[in-house]
Design an enzyme around this catalytic site. Structure first.
Site, mmCIF file in Angstrom:
data_model
loop_
_atom_site.group_PDB
_atom_site.id
_atom_site.type_symbol
_atom_site.label_atom_id
_atom_site.label_comp_id
_atom_site.label_asym_id
_atom_site.label_seq_id
_atom_site.Cartn_x
_atom_site.Cartn_y
_atom_site.Cartn_z
ATOM 1 N N GLY A 10 0.836 -1.207 0.000
ATOM 2 C CA GLY A 10 0.000 0.000 0.000
ATOM 3 C C GLY A 10 0.867 1.252 0.000
ATOM 4 N N ALA A 11 1.855 1.277 -0.924
ATOM 5 C CA ALA A 11 2.872 2.342 -0.875
ATOM 6 C C ALA A 11 2.625 3.455 -1.880
ATOM 7 C CB ALA A 11 4.253 1.724 -1.119
ATOM 8 N N ASN A 12 1.473 3.426 -2.561
ATOM 9 C CA ASN A 12 1.256 4.462 -3.569
ATOM 10 C C ASN A 12 0.675 5.752 -2.997
ATOM 11 O OD1 ASN A 12 -1.053 2.376 -3.561
ATOM 12 N ND2 ASN A 12 -2.052 4.226 -4.290
ATOM 13 N N GLY A 16 1.898 4.781 3.691
ATOM 14 C CA GLY A 16 2.790 3.853 2.989
ATOM 15 C C GLY A 16 3.708 4.576 2.023
ATOM 16 N N SER A 139 -3.681 -0.252 14.713
ATOM 17 C CA SER A 139 -4.381 0.991 15.059
ATOM 18 C C SER A 139 -4.931 0.887 16.477
ATOM 19 C CB SER A 139 -5.544 1.205 14.093
ATOM 20 O OG SER A 139 -6.443 2.168 14.599
ATOM 21 N N TYR A 164 -13.325 -2.946 11.107
ATOM 22 C CA TYR A 164 -11.982 -2.340 11.070
ATOM 23 C C TYR A 164 -11.254 -2.626 12.386
ATOM 24 C CZ TYR A 164 -8.295 1.184 10.505
ATOM 25 O OH TYR A 164 -7.070 1.818 10.413
#
Ligand SMILES: NC(=O)c1ccc[n+]([C@@H]2O[C@H](COP(=O)([O-])OP(=O)(O)OC[C@H]3O[C@@H](n4cnc5c(N)ncnc54)[C@H](OP(=O)(O)O)[C@@H]3O)[C@@H](O)[C@H]2O)c1
Length: 289
Positions: A10-12, A16, A139, A164
């Site tokens: 999730g680095a875009n 991230g 989280s 979540y």
């Protein structure tokens, strides 16, 4: 971090992206695992340009699909046999109950099962590093719930926040159990830690949410920190020599802190581990112990 290989999922965008950028600045080879090839390529170009580090690569995968997670892991290991850091950062938040192609509730799948599966598949690479680090971005929302064993998909009692929070509680239980298993297996060169990034101004709460939830997130995130600040603890855990040998901990603002009481329940951790193995179809030869 020259000579080190870091995987960031999730680095875009969001935390991230900033984490990958920070690691690129430190000289690491950074592999961005992104859902959309174009977004991944764009992030790769921007990170390489901003950091002057040419060793930025993209592997595309929809991390809600176990088939794609397995394919991504294979691609990674075929190109980089030593993995110094696996940073499980990708995460999602959905108002409406949605099942993956594997029939699993989306948040539980992406936020928990994907880190679980990816860690198993990339373990040979992590063990090949002098000091492999498995990190999961959790989280503090995990304080708000328990595991709903027997109904992990939350059928008939789905609420986006509950799902979540459950997935984030699973992050803690997974990391603590992984730490125990690594120690029991005598694997002394791999550590496992969970990170709480704080309240961070990203789009996570507006991508797949009902308009009322999106509005609530927009108001809530206005009190948060920037994605770059939100990435600080991830970068610290991935790179600092101060954390060598530290494992099985929950980190906030670059320091360990206590997670919820429920997150330390060893019975729950064992049960979650067994159910996750079954849900991911972990083969005997892939098992950590
Ligand atoms: N923001 C906060 O206040 C906060 C607080 C505590 C914990 N966290 C955690 O921090 C992590 C990063 O979140 P963020 O706030 O930076 O959110 P974000 O900006 O939405 O970034 C999430 C990343 O995960 C990727 N992702 C989601 N589902 C995916 C899938 N199926 N396949 C591949 N990639 C997928 C997203 O890709 P796309 O761009 O394609 O959607 C994006 O790159 C998450 O684990 C989140 O739970 C955030």
């Amino acid at each position: 971090m020259h000579g080190m290989t870091c995987i960031v999922t999730g680095a875009n965008t969001g935390i991230g992206y900033e984490t990958a950028l920070g690691l690129a600045h430190l000289g690491a080879r950074v592999i961005l695992v992104c859902r959309t090839p174009e977004k991944g390529k764009d992030a790769c170009i921007r990170i390489a340009k901003a950091s002057g580090n040419p060793e930025i690569h993209v592997v595309s995968a929809d991390l809600s699909s176990q088939k794609e997670v397995r394919k991504a892991a294979q691609t990674i290991l075929s190109r980089w046999s030593r993995i110094d850091v696996l940073l499980n950062n990708a995460g999602t938040w959905l108002s409406k109950q949605t099942l993956t192609e594997d029939g699993i509730e989306m948040q539980f799948a992406v936020n928990h099962l994907t880190p679980f599966l990816l860690t198993h598949l990339l373990m040979p690479g992590l063990k090949a590093a002098p000091e492999g680090r498995v990190l999961v971005v959790g989280s503090d929302s995990h304080f708000q719930t328990k595991m709903h064993f027997g109904n992990l998909n939350l059928d008939r009692k789905y609420h986006g926040l509950r799902a979540y929070a459950q997935s984030k509680l699973a992050n803690c239980l997974f990391i603590y159990e992984l730490d125990r298993k690594l120690k029991a297996a005598g694997i002394t060169n791999v550590t496992a830690n969970c990170i709480q990034p704080g309240l961070v101004k990203t789009d996570i709460g507006i991508k797949h949410t009902a308009s009322i939830h999106a509005l609530a997130w927009k108001i809530r995130r206005s009190g948060g920190v920037s994605p770059a600040e939100g990435a600080e603890t991830s970068i610290y855990l991935a790179s600092s020599e101060e954390v060598i040998g530290k494992s099985g901990l929950y980190w906030d603002k670059c320091a360990p802190k206590k997670s919820s009481k429920r997150s330390y329940k060893e019975d729950d951790a064992r049960r979650l581990w067994e159910e996750s193995e079954a849900l991911c179809g972990i083969r005997d030869d892939e098992k950590i112990l």
